[in-house]
Design a protein around this motif. Structure first.
Motif, PDB file in Angstrom:
ATOM      1  N   PHE A  43       3.960   7.436   2.773  1.00  0.00           N
ATOM      2  CA  PHE A  43       4.042   6.235   3.770  1.00  0.00           C
ATOM      3  C   PHE A  43       3.626   4.711   2.906  1.00  0.00           C
ATOM      4  CE2 PHE A  43       2.692   9.536   6.428  1.00  0.00           C
ATOM      5  CZ  PHE A  43       3.806   9.307   7.544  1.00  0.00           C
ATOM      6  N   ALA A  44       4.518   3.981   3.104  1.00  0.00           N
ATOM      7  CA  ALA A  44       4.178   2.523   2.487  1.00  0.00           C
ATOM      8  C   ALA A  44       4.010   1.377   3.413  1.00  0.00           C
ATOM      9  CB  ALA A  44       5.379   2.058   1.605  1.00  0.00           C
TER      10      ALA A  44
ATOM     11  N   LEU B 161       0.786  -1.314   0.123  1.00  0.00           N
ATOM     12  CA  LEU B 161      -0.042   0.130  -0.068  1.00  0.00           C
ATOM     13  C   LEU B 161       0.830   1.371   0.026  1.00  0.00           C
ATOM     14  CD1 LEU B 161      -1.593  -2.336   1.942  1.00  0.00           C
ATOM     15  CD2 LEU B 161      -2.925  -0.478   2.513  1.00  0.00           C
ATOM     16  N   MET B 162       0.472   2.325  -0.636  1.00  0.00           N
ATOM     17  CA  MET B 162       1.131   3.632  -0.671  1.00  0.00           C
ATOM     18  C   MET B 162      -0.034   4.561  -0.214  1.00  0.00           C
ATOM     19  SD  MET B 162       4.055   3.833  -2.022  1.00  0.00           S
ATOM     20  CE  MET B 162       5.206   4.011  -3.129  1.00  0.00           C
ATOM     21  N   LEU B 163       0.522   5.367   0.747  1.00  0.00           N
ATOM     22  CA  LEU B 163      -0.447   6.325   1.447  1.00  0.00           C
ATOM     23  C   LEU B 163       0.058   7.528   1.409  1.00  0.00           C
ATOM     24  CD1 LEU B 163      -1.129   3.789   3.689  1.00  0.00           C
ATOM     25  CD2 LEU B 163      -1.557   5.703   5.116  1.00  0.00           C
ATOM     26  N   ASP B 164      -0.676   8.572   0.897  1.00  0.00           N
ATOM     27  CA  ASP B 164      -0.314  10.147   0.747  1.00  0.00           C
ATOM     28  C   ASP B 164      -1.296  10.799   1.394  1.00  0.00           C
ATOM     29  OD1 ASP B 164       1.775  11.560  -1.313  1.00  0.00           O
ATOM     30  OD2 ASP B 164      -0.045  12.695  -0.800  1.00  0.00           O
ATOM     31  N   ILE B 165      -0.946  11.893   2.406  1.00  0.00           N
ATOM     32  CA  ILE B 165      -2.026  12.524   2.904  1.00  0.00           C
ATOM     33  C   ILE B 165      -2.418  13.498   1.815  1.00  0.00           C
ATOM     34  CG2 ILE B 165      -2.370  14.189   4.943  1.00  0.00           C
ATOM     35  CD1 ILE B 165      -0.003  12.759   6.455  1.00  0.00           C
ATOM     36  N   ASP B 166      -3.546  13.956   1.890  1.00  0.00           N
ATOM     37  CA  ASP B 166      -4.265  14.792   0.754  1.00  0.00           C
ATOM     38  C   ASP B 166      -3.968  16.394   1.274  1.00  0.00           C
ATOM     39  OD1 ASP B 166      -5.163  12.682  -0.594  1.00  0.00           O
ATOM     40  OD2 ASP B 166      -7.099  12.521   0.627  1.00  0.00           O
ATOM     41  N   HIS B 167      -3.497  16.988   0.395  1.00  0.00           N
ATOM     42  CA  HIS B 167      -3.277  18.386   0.666  1.00  0.00           C
ATOM     43  C   HIS B 167      -2.612  18.889   1.768  1.00  0.00           C
ATOM     44  CE1 HIS B 167      -6.204  18.895  -2.726  1.00  0.00           C
ATOM     45  NE2 HIS B 167      -7.254  18.291  -1.982  1.00  0.00           N
ATOM     46  N   PHE B 168      -1.464  18.072   1.725  1.00  0.00           N
ATOM     47  CA  PHE B 168      -0.820  18.334   3.126  1.00  0.00           C
ATOM     48  C   PHE B 168       0.007  19.592   2.975  1.00  0.00           C
ATOM     49  CE2 PHE B 168       3.113  17.606   5.656  1.00  0.00           C
ATOM     50  CZ  PHE B 168       2.145  17.215   6.959  1.00  0.00           C
TER      51      PHE B 168
ATOM     52  N   GLY C  32      -3.036   3.856  -2.532  1.00  0.00           N
ATOM     53  CA  GLY C  32      -3.105   3.099  -3.810  1.00  0.00           C
ATOM     54  C   GLY C  32      -2.490   1.541  -3.466  1.00  0.00           C
ATOM     55  N   MET C  33      -3.285   0.682  -3.668  1.00  0.00           N
ATOM     56  CA  MET C  33      -2.862  -0.850  -3.133  1.00  0.00           C
ATOM     57  C   MET C  33      -2.761  -1.705  -4.382  1.00  0.00           C
ATOM     58  SD  MET C  33      -4.632  -3.183  -0.398  1.00  0.00           S
ATOM     59  CE  MET C  33      -5.974  -3.477  -1.311  1.00  0.00           C
TER      60      MET C  33
END
Ligand SMILES: Nc1nc2c(ncn2[C@@H]2O[C@H](COP(=O)(O)OP(=O)(O)OP(=O)(O)O)[C@@H](O)[C@H]2O)c(=O)[nH]1
Length: 479
Positions: free
Chosen positions: A392-393, A344-351, A435-436
């Motif tokens: 993050f992953a 999984l790839m994680l990305d905080i929105d509008h950081f 995204g996974m």
């Protein structure tokens, strides 16, 4: 842990909490010192002083380890225990008072020297610990020797100097044998010596070799036999933490005293004369310091290595794995073929907007809190790393497609559930896009390929409106 074990552990915790309270600590002192005095009294030669006298070292150790007891009541409990043991075994009040005054002088000096040291030093976890242990033991012995030496002509019809020498050597030997055990013990570990990080069953070899070398020493005999167990003792110091090492050296000390001083093993050379005995007992005690010193050095080295390892593998802000550590561990898991797996790839929105609105410190607080929320959704064996910035992953081995979808969706919901509360009272609404990629068959692609696939899915999640999960499945469909 089984239910029964859990109940036993919680009972043990209640008992330990009671021991740490003032009444518990005072009772422990009363009982321990009383029993230790009886041991000394019943093993001493008739009409003379005891050479096995653990009471002073145990009282000193307990006062240092249980700060609630190091108050007038704790000292009084010690004094009462000394007097009770002597009077109940037939000593006169006069003799008991003088000898126990010398005992309390010994404990008082040892306490004055050691109590001002930091706890880690007292618990023998620092390289200089053994130096302080030796200084305190020698000073305690010298001080008690002054009282005992001057009492010697009155109580035992013997010289001041020989009285001082006996007290000094006995105190030193007993302190060096018993004090390290009390100072280094971690109560919880007592019942679980072979469980967890303290000792693994496979590490028993040094203890077995120590036992065998003591046996060989008795068989071979002669003046060098005392040194036969030394290599095994040093091995114990290298391999074991301080507490088991202290237990081994105590056993060695008892063995050496039995074999040499008391002469239980006739084939060994028994020194003639009082001074020769004193010398050999001091020698054996000082030999026993070496493994404890080694164990203290190893303990502090291991702690340092642990800190360095953390520095090299953890992201300092969030405590998640850093990029390198995450990729290395993920690569290892890939090689083990723990399928099916999910990346999984994680990305905080509008950081960027978070930083702009709440400042860099506010952004940092959000990163820390999102890390905590995400980690709470993962199992122990899952990998979680911060690849950089607000990205993050996660690597989830051995998980079905259904479970992977549940985990990813739970993370997305947990992040968005409540705004992150900042210290200044403001709260920050946050969402994340995920995204996974799911892998169901071996050999589909390498780690880099998987991360690229997850990144592409993340891009899609951002493109399709953010705060959502996009998934790709590799293997079954071959997509
Ligand atoms: N507070 C803080 N900000 C960081 C850190 N690392 C990176 N950033 C900021 O994270 C922001 C990332 O912004 P962008 O890559 O433009 O993406 P975004 O604003 O999250 O927009 P989307 O990803 O498209 O939703 C930048 O403003 C970086 O300065 C950090 O350690 N702390």
């Amino acid at each position: 842990m089984s239910e029964r074990e859990a109940i036993e552990v919680s009972r043990g915790e209640v008992f330990l909490a009671w021991l740490r309270s003032e009444p518990g600590a005072v009772c422990l002192i009363l009982l321990t010192v009383f029993l230790a005095c009886l041991l000394g009294i019943y093993t001493r030669p008739v009409g003379f002083l005891a050479s096995i006298w653990p009471a002073n070292a145990l009282l000193l150790g307990l006062l240092l380890r249980l700060p609630r007891a190091a108050k007038p009541l704790g000292w009084l409990a010690g004094a009462v225990a000394y007097m009770l043991a002597d009077l109940l075994t037939g000593s006169s009040l006069f003799k008991a008072a003088i000898l126990n005054f010398a005992n309390l002088v010994s404990v008082g000096i040892g306490y004055a020297i050691l109590a001002r040291l930091p706890p880690e030093m007292i618990r023998l976890r620092r390289p200089a610990s053994v130096f302080h242990l030796l200084t305190a033991s020698a000073a305690a012995g010298a001080g008690a020797g002054l009282v005992g030496g001057f009492a010697n002509p009155i109580l035992f019809n013997s010289g001041v100097l020989s009285g001082w020498t006996f007290w000094f050597s006995t105190e030193l030997v007993n302190h060096l044998a018993f004090l390290p055990v009390v100072l280094s013990v971690t109560p919880f570990q007592v019942g679980r010596l072979f469980d967890g990080p303290l000792l693994r069953r496979g590490d028993l070899l040094p203890a077995v070799v120590l036992f065998l070398s003591g046996f060989v020493a008795v068989l071979v005999g002669g003046p060098g036999a005392i040194a036969f167990p030394v290599p095994a003792l040093l091995w114990c110091g290298l391999v074991y933490p301080v507490f088991p090492t202290a237990v081994m050296t105590l056993m060695f000390g008892i063995w050496a005293m039995a074999v040499i001083s008391v002469g239980y093993i006739p084939s060994l050379a028994i020194p003639k004369g009082e001074m020769a005995l004193v010398s050999i007992r001091l020698g054996a005690s000082l030999i026993a310091l070496a493994p404890i010193m080694l164990a203290s050095v190893m303990q502090s080295r291991n702690e340092l290595l642990g800190k360095l390892h953390d520095l090299a593998t953890r992201d300092p802000l969030t405590g998640a794995d850093n990029r390198r550590a995450f990729l290395e561990s993920a690569q290892e898991m890939m090689l083990k073929g723990r399928l099916p797996l999910a990346v999984l790839m994680l990305d905080i929105d509008h950081f960027k907007a978070v930083n702009d609105h709440y400042g860099h410190a506010g952004g940092d607080a959000v990163l820390v809190e999102i890390t905590r929320r995400t980690r709470d959704c993962l199992r122990t064996g899952d990998l979680f790393g911060r690849l950089g910035g607000e990205e993050f992953a996660i690597f989830v081995p051995d998980c079905s497609q259904t479970v992977a979808l549940q985990v990813a969706e739970r993370i997305r919901q947990e992040v968005a559930r409540v705004p992150v509360a900042l210290q200044d009272g403001r709260s920050v609404p946050v969402t994340t896009s995920i995204g996974m990629v799911l892998v169901t068959a071996a050999g589909v692609t390498g780690l880099d390929g998987l991360l690229a696939e997850a990144d592409a899915a993340l891009y899609l999640a951002k493109h399709n409106g953010r705060n959502r999960l996009e998934t790709r499945i590799l293997g079954v469909t071959g997509s």
